[in-house]
Write a protein that holds these residues in place. Structure first.
Motif, mmCIF file in Angstrom:
data_model
loop_
_atom_site.group_PDB
_atom_site.id
_atom_site.type_symbol
_atom_site.label_atom_id
_atom_site.label_comp_id
_atom_site.label_asym_id
_atom_site.label_seq_id
_atom_site.Cartn_x
_atom_site.Cartn_y
_atom_site.Cartn_z
ATOM 1 N N ILE A 194 0.842 -1.189 0.000
ATOM 2 C CA ILE A 194 0.000 0.000 0.000
ATOM 3 C C ILE A 194 0.881 1.245 0.000
ATOM 4 O O ILE A 194 1.962 1.264 0.602
ATOM 5 C CB ILE A 194 -0.947 0.016 1.231
ATOM 6 C CG1 ILE A 194 -1.930 1.189 1.129
ATOM 7 C CG2 ILE A 194 -0.188 0.034 2.543
ATOM 8 C CD1 ILE A 194 -3.055 1.133 2.158
ATOM 9 N N PHE A 195 0.425 2.274 -0.699
ATOM 10 C CA PHE A 195 1.070 3.580 -0.658
ATOM 11 C C PHE A 195 0.273 4.410 0.343
ATOM 12 O O PHE A 195 -0.829 4.884 0.016
ATOM 13 C CB PHE A 195 1.066 4.222 -2.045
ATOM 14 C CG PHE A 195 1.798 3.391 -3.083
ATOM 15 C CD1 PHE A 195 3.150 3.163 -2.976
ATOM 16 C CD2 PHE A 195 1.104 2.836 -4.158
ATOM 17 C CE1 PHE A 195 3.827 2.401 -3.926
ATOM 18 C CE2 PHE A 195 1.764 2.075 -5.109
ATOM 19 C CZ PHE A 195 3.141 1.860 -4.992
ATOM 20 N N PRO A 196 0.781 4.566 1.560
ATOM 21 C CA PRO A 196 -0.051 5.132 2.641
ATOM 22 C C PRO A 196 -0.503 6.569 2.425
ATOM 23 O O PRO A 196 -1.485 6.996 3.046
ATOM 24 C CB PRO A 196 0.853 5.008 3.876
ATOM 25 C CG PRO A 196 2.237 4.872 3.348
ATOM 26 C CD PRO A 196 2.106 4.146 2.046
ATOM 27 N N GLU A 197 0.174 7.321 1.559
ATOM 28 C CA GLU A 197 -0.272 8.687 1.278
ATOM 29 C C GLU A 197 -1.466 8.714 0.332
ATOM 30 O O GLU A 197 -2.124 9.729 0.165
ATOM 31 C CB GLU A 197 0.878 9.491 0.678
ATOM 32 C CG GLU A 197 2.008 9.728 1.675
ATOM 33 C CD GLU A 197 3.348 9.936 0.986
ATOM 34 O OE1 GLU A 197 4.057 10.865 1.374
ATOM 35 O OE2 GLU A 197 3.674 9.166 0.072
ATOM 36 N N GLY A 198 -1.720 7.570 -0.328
ATOM 37 C CA GLY A 198 -2.885 7.458 -1.184
ATOM 38 C C GLY A 198 -2.680 7.959 -2.599
ATOM 39 O O GLY A 198 -3.534 7.752 -3.465
ATOM 40 N N THR A 199 -1.555 8.627 -2.861
ATOM 41 C CA THR A 199 -1.289 9.159 -4.186
ATOM 42 C C THR A 199 0.202 9.467 -4.302
ATOM 43 O O THR A 199 0.933 9.467 -3.303
ATOM 44 C CB THR A 199 -2.115 10.439 -4.440
ATOM 45 O OG1 THR A 199 -1.990 10.830 -5.810
ATOM 46 C CG2 THR A 199 -1.631 11.588 -3.555
ATOM 47 N N ARG A 200 0.643 9.757 -5.504
ATOM 48 C CA ARG A 200 2.034 10.119 -5.726
ATOM 49 C C ARG A 200 2.292 11.524 -5.166
ATOM 50 O O ARG A 200 1.476 12.427 -5.317
ATOM 51 C CB ARG A 200 2.330 10.086 -7.225
ATOM 52 C CG ARG A 200 3.774 10.328 -7.598
ATOM 53 C CD ARG A 200 4.001 10.124 -9.082
ATOM 54 N NE ARG A 200 3.054 10.893 -9.879
ATOM 55 C CZ ARG A 200 2.212 10.382 -10.753
ATOM 56 N NH1 ARG A 200 2.180 9.082 -10.958
ATOM 57 N NH2 ARG A 200 1.387 11.157 -11.440
ATOM 58 N N THR A 201 3.433 11.700 -4.508
ATOM 59 C CA THR A 201 3.782 12.994 -3.936
ATOM 60 C C THR A 201 5.169 13.431 -4.405
ATOM 61 O O THR A 201 5.991 12.601 -4.798
ATOM 62 C CB THR A 201 3.774 12.948 -2.398
ATOM 63 O OG1 THR A 201 4.696 11.933 -1.953
ATOM 64 C CG2 THR A 201 2.391 12.618 -1.863
ATOM 65 N N GLY A 202 5.432 14.725 -4.345
ATOM 66 C CA GLY A 202 6.730 15.256 -4.721
ATOM 67 C C GLY A 202 7.782 14.946 -3.668
ATOM 68 O O GLY A 202 7.461 14.604 -2.519
ATOM 69 N N VAL A 203 9.037 15.069 -4.042
ATOM 70 C CA VAL A 203 10.119 14.696 -3.128
ATOM 71 C C VAL A 203 10.132 15.542 -1.856
ATOM 72 O O VAL A 203 10.618 15.089 -0.810
ATOM 73 C CB VAL A 203 11.493 14.785 -3.830
ATOM 74 C CG1 VAL A 203 11.619 13.731 -4.906
ATOM 75 C CG2 VAL A 203 11.723 16.175 -4.408
ATOM 76 N N ASP A 204 9.621 16.749 -1.908
ATOM 77 C CA ASP A 204 9.626 17.626 -0.740
ATOM 78 C C ASP A 204 8.250 17.755 -0.089
ATOM 79 O O ASP A 204 8.086 18.507 0.872
ATOM 80 C CB ASP A 204 10.122 19.024 -1.126
ATOM 81 C CG ASP A 204 11.564 19.005 -1.612
ATOM 82 O OD1 ASP A 204 12.374 18.272 -1.018
ATOM 83 O OD2 ASP A 204 11.874 19.709 -2.598
ATOM 84 N N GLU A 205 7.268 17.009 -0.582
ATOM 85 C CA GLU A 205 5.918 17.078 -0.025
ATOM 86 C C GLU A 205 5.795 16.246 1.236
ATOM 87 O O GLU A 205 6.360 15.157 1.341
ATOM 88 C CB GLU A 205 4.889 16.561 -1.043
ATOM 89 C CG GLU A 205 4.335 17.610 -1.964
ATOM 90 C CD GLU A 205 3.173 17.071 -2.784
ATOM 91 O OE1 GLU A 205 2.015 17.274 -2.374
ATOM 92 O OE2 GLU A 205 3.428 16.447 -3.817
#
Length: 237
Positions: free
Chosen positions: A147-158
């Protein structure tokens, strides 16, 4: 030069998706092992293009923390790379993905055939119940639930809050959760665009034991993944 590398790789990746999707379509009507074999060939060609055309390699750290059999793996998500690499370092992952993705031509066909877990995020509590039911079933088959716990792709500094799905799986499955940090976003952007050549690092962290309460689990998971991801980003490529 980098713009040319990136363009060549994007053409290679999407061209392969179409060509291999057509060639390997017969595997969709056979047993799952056929589709998995076809996917392995396609993935290998993608990584070949990544290395030869894009000048990108990758390394795995923390292999001693990899699970055997059914397990819960929570991975940082910065690029498309993160959906492909786990099929190399995990034995047989079942990836939690958005329901909309399974309707995509070619990609969605294999996502379904490989028996990943599609979740309708608009269904709220019903979606959580369905996800945990499918996850328990896949884990009982000896597969690793990714699972990707953030639910979506994020930027390197997000830095974003983790979604409740990972906590629901952790409680329902009652198994250790293995965090995974990475820095793929430094190199691979959305839709296949490459920022620069270099080495992607994927690091498997120490498992979080089962049985923690929700707050402690989420705090430990987020701290482990975000802290180590920040260090890998700082390390560069």
């Amino acid at each position: 030069m980098q713009a040319l590398r990136s363009t060549l790789f994007v053409v290679w990746m999407y061209g392969l998706m179409v060509v291999m999707g057509i060639i390997l379509t017969p595997t969709l009507i056979g047993p799952r092992s056929w589709a998995r074999g076809g996917f392995t060939v396609w993935r290998g060609l993608i990584f070949w293009g990544l290395r030869v055309l894009g000048g990108v390699t990758w390394e795995l750290r923390g292999a001693e923390n990899l699970p055997e059999g059914g397990a819960l793996v929570a991975c940082k998500h910065q690029s498309m790379f993160d959906t492909l690499a786990p099929w190399v370092f995990l034995n047989d992952p079942a990836i939690i993905l958005k329901k909309e993705l399974k309707w995509l031509p070619i990609f969605g066909w294999w996502a379904q055939k490989l028996r990943n877990i599609a979740v309708d995020r608009s269904a709220a509590s019903k979606a959580l119940r369905d996800m945990t039911r499918q996850a328990r079933a896949r884990a009982a088959e000896g597969r690793q639930i990714l699972i990707f716990p953030e639910g979506t792709r994020t930027g390197v500094d997000e830095r974003v809050d983790y979604k409740p799905g990972v906590a629901a799986l952790y409680k329902a499955m009652d198994v250790p959760c293995i965090p995974v940090a990475l820095n793929s976003g430094l190199i691979w952007e959305s839709f296949g665009k490459l920022k620069q050549p270099g080495r992607i690092i994927v690091e498997v962290l120490e498992p979080i034991p089962p049985g923690l309460d929700r707050k402690e689990f989420m705090t430990r998971l987020k701290t482990a993944i975000d802290t180590r991801t920040a260090a890998l980003v700082e390390e560069g490529v």
